[in-house]
Write a protein that holds these residues in place. Structure first.
Motif, PDB file in Angstrom:
ATOM      1  N   ASP A 269       0.817  -1.222   0.000  1.00 12.75           N
ATOM      2  CA  ASP A 269       0.000   0.000   0.000  1.00 12.75           C
ATOM      3  C   ASP A 269       0.845   1.263   0.000  1.00 12.75           C
ATOM      4  O   ASP A 269       0.305   2.378   0.019  1.00 12.75           O
ATOM      5  CB  ASP A 269      -0.923   0.006   1.224  1.00 12.75           C
ATOM      6  N   ARG A 271       2.948   4.080  -1.598  1.00 17.63           N
ATOM      7  CA  ARG A 271       3.169   4.733  -2.896  1.00 17.63           C
ATOM      8  C   ARG A 271       4.302   5.748  -2.731  1.00 17.63           C
ATOM      9  O   ARG A 271       4.198   6.679  -1.918  1.00 17.63           O
ATOM     10  CB  ARG A 271       1.899   5.431  -3.394  1.00 17.63           C
ATOM     11  N   GLN A 292      10.772  -3.007  -5.049  1.00 20.37           N
ATOM     12  CA  GLN A 292       9.749  -3.780  -5.754  1.00 20.37           C
ATOM     13  C   GLN A 292       9.969  -5.288  -5.638  1.00 20.37           C
ATOM     14  O   GLN A 292       9.019  -6.045  -5.430  1.00 20.37           O
ATOM     15  CB  GLN A 292       9.712  -3.367  -7.224  1.00 20.37           C
ATOM     16  N   THR A 298       5.541  -2.436  -4.244  1.00 14.76           N
ATOM     17  CA  THR A 298       5.339  -2.530  -5.696  1.00 14.76           C
ATOM     18  C   THR A 298       4.814  -1.232  -6.319  1.00 14.76           C
ATOM     19  O   THR A 298       4.943  -1.036  -7.524  1.00 14.76           O
ATOM     20  CB  THR A 298       4.351  -3.663  -6.007  1.00 14.76           C
ATOM     21  N   LYS A 299       4.229  -0.363  -5.502  1.00 12.97           N
ATOM     22  CA  LYS A 299       3.693   0.902  -6.023  1.00 12.97           C
ATOM     23  C   LYS A 299       4.745   2.003  -5.911  1.00 12.97           C
ATOM     24  O   LYS A 299       4.502   3.090  -5.398  1.00 12.97           O
ATOM     25  CB  LYS A 299       2.420   1.282  -5.268  1.00 12.97           C
ATOM     26  N   SER A 300       5.923   1.694  -6.392  1.00 11.87           N
ATOM     27  CA  SER A 300       7.035   2.652  -6.364  1.00 11.87           C
ATOM     28  C   SER A 300       7.487   2.901  -7.788  1.00 11.87           C
ATOM     29  O   SER A 300       7.313   2.059  -8.673  1.00 11.87           O
ATOM     30  CB  SER A 300       8.194   2.101  -5.520  1.00 11.87           C
ATOM     31  N   GLU A 301       8.110   4.058  -8.012  1.00 16.12           N
ATOM     32  CA  GLU A 301       8.549   4.392  -9.371  1.00 16.12           C
ATOM     33  C   GLU A 301       9.749   5.326  -9.324  1.00 16.12           C
ATOM     34  O   GLU A 301      10.007   6.006  -8.315  1.00 16.12           O
ATOM     35  CB  GLU A 301       7.410   5.021 -10.171  1.00 16.12           C
ATOM     36  N   ASN A 347       1.809  10.569  -8.647  1.00 19.62           N
ATOM     37  CA  ASN A 347       2.603   9.591  -9.383  1.00 19.62           C
ATOM     38  C   ASN A 347       2.062   9.400 -10.790  1.00 19.62           C
ATOM     39  O   ASN A 347       1.119  10.081 -11.205  1.00 19.62           O
ATOM     40  CB  ASN A 347       2.690   8.269  -8.619  1.00 19.62           C
ATOM     41  N   GLN A 349       0.261   7.252 -11.973  1.00 18.38           N
ATOM     42  CA  GLN A 349      -1.124   6.771 -12.010  1.00 18.38           C
ATOM     43  C   GLN A 349      -2.115   7.853 -11.612  1.00 18.38           C
ATOM     44  O   GLN A 349      -3.314   7.600 -11.520  1.00 18.38           O
ATOM     45  CB  GLN A 349      -1.274   5.567 -11.075  1.00 18.38           C
TER      46      GLN A 349
END
Length: 392
Positions: A269, A271, A292, A298-301, A347, A349
């Motif tokens: 959860d 980000r 990740q 996993t909600k990383s960039e 982000n 998204q």
């Protein structure tokens, strides 16, 4: 050994670990210097003895592997084990089962024994009859032997008595190969007295985290378990104890420390956008891959480069993201001072996200940024010298 002598770590490096051995200048018998070319992708044990490599070549390899620069070295051969174990009147060991190893010539029944000389040598050489029968199992039994040796030296006051230390140092000079800074009885005695300041609860024996070499069908060598190994190396470089007894604690202002207290979001959860604000090139992508693939974030960039450089890594977040911030701080080993309440960003998204800016203090993906908060990875095989363990 920590600078303040509060703790020490004995780190075992498996002989079959694949490493890069650097070029090594060696002094020849005629006084000239010969540079022995390095080798890439070879076993760690090739750093000593092969192609004329000396202990200094092993030290260079250790530094190349760990980033830790050794101040001194000692080489203990088979005779050293026999001589030193006899000099202290034997070393107490414990076996969980009977051992009859024709390769090492060790034959002992289950239970406690005091061993010295040839029997001590057989004990530290055995591997087929303990654990999984490999080099890693032999490392564990050697660590048990050394732990017991340290307890013996502490219990009979050898390490605090100059007179007893001189006698032990006399035996050591005939049994050990040492560098020029330890090449006398007096120097060895002084080193022993320094080690005598250690509490055995704070002497940790650990092994470099490794995995079977994925390139081999028939497993013969091992490779670093990168994230865990780098954390171990960083703890040693930073003088951070592996034990809870002497763990260093930073004193932060109550308001700053409070940022770490409270509920935490699940990794999935969180980000966050990761940007580089002074770390080596490519660090943001390395940290992203760690988050990740290993931390479950996993909600990383990757947000590229920060608009300005920073000396220290920071995590900026909006008030409603505090749960996520605390969770990410726990994953990365961030101190409360690194957490900056502020604003969120959007982000890719279109959702609100935090901003992690890697500063010049960034040490590598998965390595805690706050040394005082560092803990040895759960998958590191380790033990402390105050515990009696039986070989299994």
């Amino acid at each position: 050994v920590a600078k303040d002598r509060s703790n020490a770590t004995a780190l075992s490096i498996p002989r079959d670990l694949i490493v890069n051995v650097p070029d090594c200048p060696t002094t020849q018998d005629d006084g000239s210097t010969k540079v022995i070319p390095g080798s890439a992708g070879v076993r760690f044990n090739s750093s000593l003895g092969q192609d004329g490599r000396t202990p200094s070549c092993t030290l260079r390899t250790v530094t190349e592997l760990t980033g830790v620069t050794a101040d001194n070295f000692m080489v203990a051969d088979f005779n050293a084990v026999k001589t030193l174990s006899s000099a202290v009147g034997g070393v107490d060991v414990c076996l969980a089962k009977d051992i009859d190893d024709p390769d090492s010539h060790l034959k002992l029944s289950a239970g406690e024994h005091t061993i010295q000389g040839e029997e001590a040598l057989a004990f530290v050489r055995t591997r087929h009859s303990v654990g999984f029968g490999g080099d890693l199992s032999r490392i564990e039994i050697q660590q048990q032997f050394l732990s017991s040796l340290m307890r013996k030296l502490k219990s009979n006051d050898t390490l605090t008595s100059p007179t007893k230390m001189v006698k032990l140092a006399e035996a050591a000079t005939n049994a050990l190969t040492v560098d020029s800074r330890l090449d006398s009885i007096g120097k060895l005695k002084d080193l022993g007295l320094e080690l005598g300041k250690l509490d055995t609860r704070n002497l940790t024996f650990a092994t470099v985290p490794v995995d079977d070499n994925p390139a081999e069908k028939v497993k013969a060598t091992v490779v670093l378990r990168e994230a865990s190994a780098q954390r171990v190396f960083a703890m040693i470089r930073d003088d951070v104890s592996f034990t809870e007894v002497q763990r260093k604690k930073k004193k932060e202002a109550a308001a700053v420390a409070a940022r770490l207290k409270g509920p935490k979001s699940a990794p999935g959860d969180i980000r966050v956008r990761v940007q580089n604000g002074g770390a080596p090139s490519g660090s943001a992508q390395q940290e992203l891959l760690y988050l990740q693939n290993e931390a479950g974030v996993t909600k990383s960039e990757n947000a590229g480069n920060a608009p300005a450089g920073l000396a220290r890594t920071t995590l900026e977040y909006a008030p409603e993201q505090a749960d996520q911030a605390r969770a990410l701080a726990a994953v990365l080993g961030l101190s409360g001072a690194a957490m900056k309440p502020g604003e969120s960003v959007v982000n890719s998204q279109g959702l609100p996200a935090m901003t992690l800016t890697l500063g010049k203090d960034f040490k590598g993906a998965g390595i805690p940024l706050d040394a005082a908060a560092a803990r040895a990875p759960e998958d590191v095989q380790k033990s402390t010298a105050d515990k009696v363990q039986c070989a299994k």
